[in-house]
Design a protein around this motif. Structure first.
Motif, short mmCIF file in Angstrom:
data_model
loop_
_atom_site.label_atom_id
_atom_site.label_comp_id
_atom_site.label_asym_id
_atom_site.label_seq_id
_atom_site.Cartn_x
_atom_site.Cartn_y
_atom_site.Cartn_z
N THR A 26 -29.62 31.63 2.90
CA THR A 26 -29.29 30.46 2.08
C THR A 26 -28.41 30.81 0.89
N ALA A 27 -28.40 32.08 0.48
CA ALA A 27 -27.73 32.50 -0.76
C ALA A 27 -28.24 31.70 -1.95
N ALA A 28 -29.50 31.30 -1.87
CA ALA A 28 -30.10 30.50 -2.94
C ALA A 28 -30.75 31.40 -3.97
N ARG A 29 -31.03 30.84 -5.14
CA ARG A 29 -31.75 31.56 -6.17
C ARG A 29 -33.21 31.71 -5.74
N SER A 30 -33.82 32.81 -6.11
CA SER A 30 -35.19 33.08 -5.66
C SER A 30 -36.16 32.01 -6.15
N GLU A 31 -35.96 31.50 -7.37
CA GLU A 31 -36.86 30.47 -7.89
C GLU A 31 -36.77 29.19 -7.05
N GLU A 32 -35.58 28.90 -6.53
CA GLU A 32 -35.40 27.71 -5.71
C GLU A 32 -36.18 27.81 -4.41
N ILE A 33 -36.12 28.99 -3.76
CA ILE A 33 -36.80 29.16 -2.48
C ILE A 33 -38.30 29.27 -2.68
N LEU A 34 -38.74 29.99 -3.70
CA LEU A 34 -40.17 30.10 -3.96
C LEU A 34 -40.77 28.75 -4.36
N GLY A 35 -39.94 27.86 -4.90
CA GLY A 35 -40.41 26.54 -5.30
C GLY A 35 -40.46 25.51 -4.18
N LEU A 36 -40.07 25.90 -2.98
CA LEU A 36 -40.06 24.96 -1.87
C LEU A 36 -41.46 24.61 -1.39
N ASN A 37 -41.63 23.34 -1.02
CA ASN A 37 -42.82 22.89 -0.30
C ASN A 37 -42.41 22.52 1.12
N ILE A 38 -43.37 22.52 2.01
CA ILE A 38 -43.08 22.24 3.42
C ILE A 38 -42.44 20.86 3.56
N GLU A 39 -42.84 19.93 2.71
CA GLU A 39 -42.27 18.58 2.77
C GLU A 39 -40.78 18.57 2.46
N ASP A 40 -40.27 19.60 1.82
CA ASP A 40 -38.85 19.68 1.46
C ASP A 40 -37.99 20.18 2.61
N LEU A 41 -38.63 20.72 3.67
CA LEU A 41 -37.90 21.37 4.74
C LEU A 41 -37.43 20.39 5.80
N ASP A 42 -36.24 20.62 6.32
CA ASP A 42 -35.74 19.95 7.53
C ASP A 42 -35.58 21.06 8.56
N LEU A 43 -36.64 21.35 9.29
CA LEU A 43 -36.63 22.48 10.20
C LEU A 43 -35.61 22.32 11.31
N ALA A 44 -35.48 21.10 11.84
CA ALA A 44 -34.52 20.86 12.92
C ALA A 44 -33.09 21.04 12.42
N GLY A 45 -32.82 20.61 11.19
CA GLY A 45 -31.47 20.72 10.63
C GLY A 45 -31.20 22.03 9.93
N ARG A 46 -32.23 22.91 9.86
CA ARG A 46 -32.10 24.21 9.19
C ARG A 46 -31.58 24.06 7.77
N ARG A 47 -32.25 23.22 7.01
CA ARG A 47 -31.84 22.97 5.62
C ARG A 47 -33.05 22.53 4.81
#
Length: 205
Positions: A26-47
């Motif tokens: 993702t090249a994302a900041r670590s705080e952004e990824i650690l702050g993710l909840n499952i509800e934020d994920l679009d697994l099919a769209g990989r985003r």
């Protein structure tokens, strides 16, 4: 290759394998990824939608929830897509990355930071950093990699592969081009190709 070797090691757990791969892709900041909840994920769209650093608020009222901020999208590829379902194990709510213990008595934690199924708390930056240091330290504690290095490596490799400055800005979500110029490294072949556009009689001019 060093990142691939790290993720392939047997002593690196599934949680860390997923986190490291996701940070890199993702090249994302670590705080952004650690702050993710499952509800934020679009697994099919990989985003996923993340609350970015310096995120603008939609309103100026006090006590804004996460949804009151302008969210940004990060994208991952097949490596993360293969690991995420194994990590989640059918969970549909709560933090993506969890600690291995429940919060201690008397510790106040936001409901968003606790898994409703297991009662486990969100993995913190400090905890993730300590585990990474343990996996990569060569000269004793504190000499290992930093979580930010996955973002740095991702952008460096994209720049070496010929990604344009605008594409690097889109991927990293940097607002200023000067913050990304060190990653913009067009190959001699790419420079030769763009130079060919100036040839006499080029039909594209």
């Amino acid at each position: 290759m060093a990142i691939d070797r790290l993720i392939a090691r047997r002593e690196v757990g599934l949680r860390e394998k997923t986190l490291y791969r996701m940070l890199y892709e993702t090249a994302a900041r670590s705080e952004e990824i650690l702050g993710l909840n499952i509800e934020d994920l679009d697994l099919a769209g990989r985003r996923a939608r993340v609350k970015a650093k310096g995120a603008r608020t939609k309103s100026r009222r006090r006590g804004q929830a996460r949804d009151d901020f302008v969210l940004e999208t990060v994208y991952w590829d097949v490596g993360t897509a293969r690991l995420l379902p194994r990590l989640l194990k059918g969970r549909t709510r709560g933090p993506v990355f969890l600690t291995h213990r429940r919060p201690g008595p008397g510790k106040v934690i936001s409901p968003r930071d606790v898994c409703p199924n297991t009662g486990l708390a969100r993995l913190s930056y400090g905890q993730a950093r300590a585990v990474l240091d343990e996996h990569t330290a060569l000269g004793g504690p504190g000499t290992g990699w930093d979580l930010h290095e996955f973002r740095h490596s991702s952008l460096t490799h994209l720049g070496e592969a010929g990604a344009s400055l605008l594409m690097l800005m889109a991927k990293s979500r940097h607002k200023k081009p000067e913050n990304l110029r060190r990653y913009f490294k067009p190959s001699p072949e790419a420079i030769a190709e763009v130079t060919s556009l100036l040839a006499p009689g080029d039909s594209r001019r």
